[in-house]
Design a protein around this motif. Structure first.
Motif, PDB file in Angstrom:
ATOM      1  N   ARG A  96       0.821  -1.205   0.000  1.00 46.81           N
ATOM      2  CA  ARG A  96       0.000   0.000   0.000  1.00 46.81           C
ATOM      3  C   ARG A  96       0.857   1.258   0.000  1.00 46.81           C
ATOM      4  O   ARG A  96       0.455   2.282  -0.493  1.00 46.81           O
ATOM      5  N   HIS A  97       2.040   1.146   0.592  1.00 55.24           N
ATOM      6  CA  HIS A  97       2.910   2.303   0.726  1.00 55.24           C
ATOM      7  C   HIS A  97       4.184   2.157  -0.105  1.00 55.24           C
ATOM      8  O   HIS A  97       5.200   2.762   0.208  1.00 55.24           O
ATOM      9  N   SER A  98       4.129   1.367  -1.157  1.00 52.77           N
ATOM     10  CA  SER A  98       5.340   1.110  -1.940  1.00 52.77           C
ATOM     11  C   SER A  98       5.889   2.359  -2.627  1.00 52.77           C
ATOM     12  O   SER A  98       7.112   2.524  -2.667  1.00 52.77           O
ATOM     13  N   LYS A 112       5.944   5.422  -1.543  1.00 48.09           N
ATOM     14  CA  LYS A 112       6.620   6.162  -0.482  1.00 48.09           C
ATOM     15  C   LYS A 112       7.922   5.451  -0.086  1.00 48.09           C
ATOM     16  O   LYS A 112       8.955   6.094   0.123  1.00 48.09           O
ATOM     17  N   ALA A 113       7.894   4.126   0.011  1.00 48.38           N
ATOM     18  CA  ALA A 113       9.074   3.357   0.377  1.00 48.38           C
ATOM     19  C   ALA A 113      10.145   3.443  -0.713  1.00 48.38           C
ATOM     20  O   ALA A 113      11.339   3.552  -0.419  1.00 48.38           O
ATOM     21  N   TYR A 130      11.795   6.858  -0.551  1.00 49.90           N
ATOM     22  CA  TYR A 130      12.722   6.905   0.587  1.00 49.90           C
ATOM     23  C   TYR A 130      14.005   6.141   0.250  1.00 49.90           C
ATOM     24  O   TYR A 130      15.104   6.590   0.563  1.00 49.90           O
TER      25      TYR A 130
END
Length: 74
Positions: free
Chosen positions: A51-53, A55-56, A59
């Motif tokens: 779901r947060h790939s 954003k990851a 980063y």
């Protein structure tokens, strides 16, 4: 009164005449509800990393130089 008569009297007083299976079914229902709620909590964490790939990945690109490359066991 002797000890034996006291124990006998206590046993007669605590004798239960109800249906024990019907009285304890509530514990099974409560356990089923609790475990069902815990299963929903566990399932809510499925696929969280994906779901947060974006954003990851952003980063990881920003901090690519901060990570040391280390071989396993060396």
């Amino acid at each position: 009164m002797t000890l034996v008569s006291l124990i006998t009297f206590a046993a007669e007083e605590s004798e239960h005449t109800g249906n024990v299976a019907a009285e304890t079914v509530v514990y099974g229902i409560v356990a089923l509800v609790v475990f069902t709620l815990l299963a929903f909590v566990t399932l809510s964490y499925r696929n969280v990393a994906n779901r947060h790939s974006p954003k990851a990945e952003a980063y990881a690109r920003a901090h690519a130089n901060d990570v040391q490359r280390v071989e396993h066991g060396h």
